[in-house]
Design a protein around this motif. Structure first.
Motif, PDB file in Angstrom:
ATOM      1  N   ARG A 110      21.173   5.426   7.670  1.00  0.00           N
ATOM      2  CA  ARG A 110      21.137   5.031   9.077  1.00  0.00           C
ATOM      3  C   ARG A 110      20.110   5.831   9.869  1.00  0.00           C
ATOM      4  NH1 ARG A 110      25.805   5.460  13.454  1.00  0.00           N
ATOM      5  NH2 ARG A 110      25.228   3.659  14.719  1.00  0.00           N
ATOM      6  N   GLY A 111      19.942   7.086   9.544  1.00  0.00           N
ATOM      7  CA  GLY A 111      19.048   7.953  10.305  1.00  0.00           C
ATOM      8  C   GLY A 111      17.584   7.857   9.941  1.00  0.00           C
ATOM      9  N   GLY A 112      17.268   7.254   8.793  1.00  0.00           N
ATOM     10  CA  GLY A 112      15.876   7.182   8.393  1.00  0.00           C
ATOM     11  C   GLY A 112      15.718   6.976   6.903  1.00  0.00           C
ATOM     12  N   GLU A 113      14.589   7.420   6.393  1.00  0.00           N
ATOM     13  CA  GLU A 113      14.287   7.247   4.978  1.00  0.00           C
ATOM     14  C   GLU A 113      13.552   8.473   4.455  1.00  0.00           C
ATOM     15  OE1 GLU A 113      11.505   4.564   2.006  1.00  0.00           O
ATOM     16  OE2 GLU A 113      11.557   4.082   4.133  1.00  0.00           O
ATOM     17  N   ILE A 114      13.849   8.807   3.217  1.00  0.00           N
ATOM     18  CA  ILE A 114      13.126   9.872   2.525  1.00  0.00           C
ATOM     19  C   ILE A 114      12.372   9.201   1.387  1.00  0.00           C
ATOM     20  CG2 ILE A 114      13.307  12.011   1.214  1.00  0.00           C
ATOM     21  CD1 ILE A 114      16.001  12.454   2.698  1.00  0.00           C
ATOM     22  N   ASP A 115      11.063   9.379   1.367  1.00  0.00           N
ATOM     23  CA  ASP A 115      10.237   8.709   0.365  1.00  0.00           C
ATOM     24  C   ASP A 115      10.600   9.147  -1.047  1.00  0.00           C
ATOM     25  OD1 ASP A 115       8.809   7.267   2.301  1.00  0.00           O
ATOM     26  OD2 ASP A 115       7.408   8.927   2.579  1.00  0.00           O
ATOM     27  N   LEU A 116      10.651  10.460  -1.272  1.00  0.00           N
ATOM     28  CA  LEU A 116      10.959  10.995  -2.599  1.00  0.00           C
ATOM     29  C   LEU A 116      11.902  12.181  -2.466  1.00  0.00           C
ATOM     30  CD1 LEU A 116       7.305  11.136  -4.001  1.00  0.00           C
ATOM     31  CD2 LEU A 116       9.037   9.425  -4.606  1.00  0.00           C
ATOM     32  N   VAL A 117      12.860  12.245  -3.361  1.00  0.00           N
ATOM     33  CA  VAL A 117      13.698  13.436  -3.494  1.00  0.00           C
ATOM     34  C   VAL A 117      13.414  13.954  -4.898  1.00  0.00           C
ATOM     35  CG1 VAL A 117      16.029  14.388  -3.458  1.00  0.00           C
ATOM     36  CG2 VAL A 117      15.464  12.437  -1.974  1.00  0.00           C
ATOM     37  N   MET A 118      13.006  15.219  -4.970  1.00  0.00           N
ATOM     38  CA  MET A 118      12.610  15.787  -6.257  1.00  0.00           C
ATOM     39  C   MET A 118      13.198  17.180  -6.406  1.00  0.00           C
ATOM     40  SD  MET A 118       8.717  14.360  -6.550  1.00  0.00           S
ATOM     41  CE  MET A 118       8.750  14.164  -8.314  1.00  0.00           C
ATOM     42  N   ARG A 119      13.151  17.663  -7.635  1.00  0.00           N
ATOM     43  CA  ARG A 119      13.609  19.016  -7.904  1.00  0.00           C
ATOM     44  C   ARG A 119      12.424  19.842  -8.385  1.00  0.00           C
ATOM     45  NH1 ARG A 119      19.050  21.047 -10.866  1.00  0.00           N
ATOM     46  NH2 ARG A 119      18.506  23.246 -10.875  1.00  0.00           N
ATOM     47  N   ASP A 120      12.274  21.012  -7.778  1.00  0.00           N
ATOM     48  CA  ASP A 120      11.220  21.952  -8.157  1.00  0.00           C
ATOM     49  C   ASP A 120      11.925  23.250  -8.528  1.00  0.00           C
ATOM     50  OD1 ASP A 120       8.884  23.362  -8.528  1.00  0.00           O
ATOM     51  OD2 ASP A 120       8.319  23.413  -6.415  1.00  0.00           O
ATOM     52  N   ILE A 162       0.840  -1.194   0.000  1.00  0.00           N
ATOM     53  CA  ILE A 162       0.000   0.000   0.000  1.00  0.00           C
ATOM     54  C   ILE A 162       0.878   1.249   0.000  1.00  0.00           C
ATOM     55  CG2 ILE A 162      -1.644   1.361   1.356  1.00  0.00           C
ATOM     56  CD1 ILE A 162      -2.800  -1.354   2.329  1.00  0.00           C
ATOM     57  N   GLY A 163       1.890   1.262   0.858  1.00  0.00           N
ATOM     58  CA  GLY A 163       2.797   2.405   0.932  1.00  0.00           C
ATOM     59  C   GLY A 163       3.486   2.672  -0.397  1.00  0.00           C
ATOM     60  N   ALA A 164       3.951   1.621  -1.052  1.00  0.00           N
ATOM     61  CA  ALA A 164       4.618   1.779  -2.345  1.00  0.00           C
ATOM     62  C   ALA A 164       3.649   2.346  -3.386  1.00  0.00           C
ATOM     63  CB  ALA A 164       5.190   0.444  -2.813  1.00  0.00           C
ATOM     64  N   ARG A 172      14.126   7.797  -5.084  1.00  0.00           N
ATOM     65  CA  ARG A 172      12.947   7.203  -4.452  1.00  0.00           C
ATOM     66  C   ARG A 172      13.435   6.322  -3.309  1.00  0.00           C
ATOM     67  NH1 ARG A 172      10.841   4.386  -8.906  1.00  0.00           N
ATOM     68  NH2 ARG A 172      10.149   6.323  -9.814  1.00  0.00           N
ATOM     69  N   ASN A 173      12.797   6.430  -2.167  1.00  0.00           N
ATOM     70  CA  ASN A 173      13.118   5.607  -0.997  1.00  0.00           C
ATOM     71  C   ASN A 173      14.603   5.647  -0.639  1.00  0.00           C
ATOM     72  OD1 ASN A 173      10.719   3.740  -2.482  1.00  0.00           O
ATOM     73  ND2 ASN A 173      10.395   4.417  -0.399  1.00  0.00           N
ATOM     74  N   TYR A 174      15.122   6.835  -0.457  1.00  0.00           N
ATOM     75  CA  TYR A 174      16.510   6.996  -0.035  1.00  0.00           C
ATOM     76  C   TYR A 174      16.604   6.562   1.430  1.00  0.00           C
ATOM     77  CZ  TYR A 174      20.802   9.121   1.590  1.00  0.00           C
ATOM     78  OH  TYR A 174      22.036   9.314   2.167  1.00  0.00           O
ATOM     79  N   ARG A 175      17.384   5.523   1.669  1.00  0.00           N
ATOM     80  CA  ARG A 175      17.530   4.988   3.027  1.00  0.00           C
ATOM     81  C   ARG A 175      18.936   5.225   3.538  1.00  0.00           C
ATOM     82  NH1 ARG A 175      14.057   1.349   0.566  1.00  0.00           N
ATOM     83  NH2 ARG A 175      12.193   0.849   1.777  1.00  0.00           N
TER      84      ARG A 175
END
Length: 125
Positions: free
Chosen positions: A44-54, A17-19, A39-42
């Motif tokens: 040690r400290g955590g995870e970022i779902d999306l990295v994008m440029r605006d 569902i999350g994906a 996408r899903n940058y993991r």
């Protein structure tokens, strides 16, 4: 003879569902002119779902889904603790991918009917 519960279709697991919701959020943001970088940058400290440029901004996107708002909205789940983990992950991302771009944190909140709330600059570094 089958019982009512055996006739139900199995519910997708939370990872699936999350994906799916992350793909929905990414498509939504692409339609609005953002460019996906990761996408899903993991780390040690955590995870970022999306990295994008605006345009001239690097955007770290947290995607949150809540089937029901009975116990709070999806956006409300990005509390101070979660923000700190996102900040830590973003700092590690920036160490590995240095940039001169300005940065911001956005939240894409999705409800049970797939309505999307895009909160730009949801919190500060």
């Amino acid at each position: 003879m089958s019982t009512p519960s055996s006739r139900r279709r199995p519910r997708p697991n939370s990872a699936a569902i999350g994906a799916a919701k992350e793909r929905l959020a990414e498509a939504f943001l692409i339609e609005r002119g953002l460019t996906p970088l990761a996408r899903n940058y993991r780390c040690r400290g955590g995870e970022i779902d999306l990295v994008m440029r605006d345009a001239q901004t690097l955007v770290f996107v947290e995607v949150r889904y809540r089937r029901s708002a009975q116990f709070g909205t999806a956006a409300a789940t990005v509390d101070a603790r979660k923000q700190q983990r996102l900040i830590q992950a973003a700092q590690q991302y920036l160490q590995q991918h240095p940039t001169a771009l300005a940065c911001r944190f956005d939240v894409v909140a999705i409800d049970g009917q797939d309505r999307i709330e895009w909160i730009r600059q949801a919190f500060m570094l």
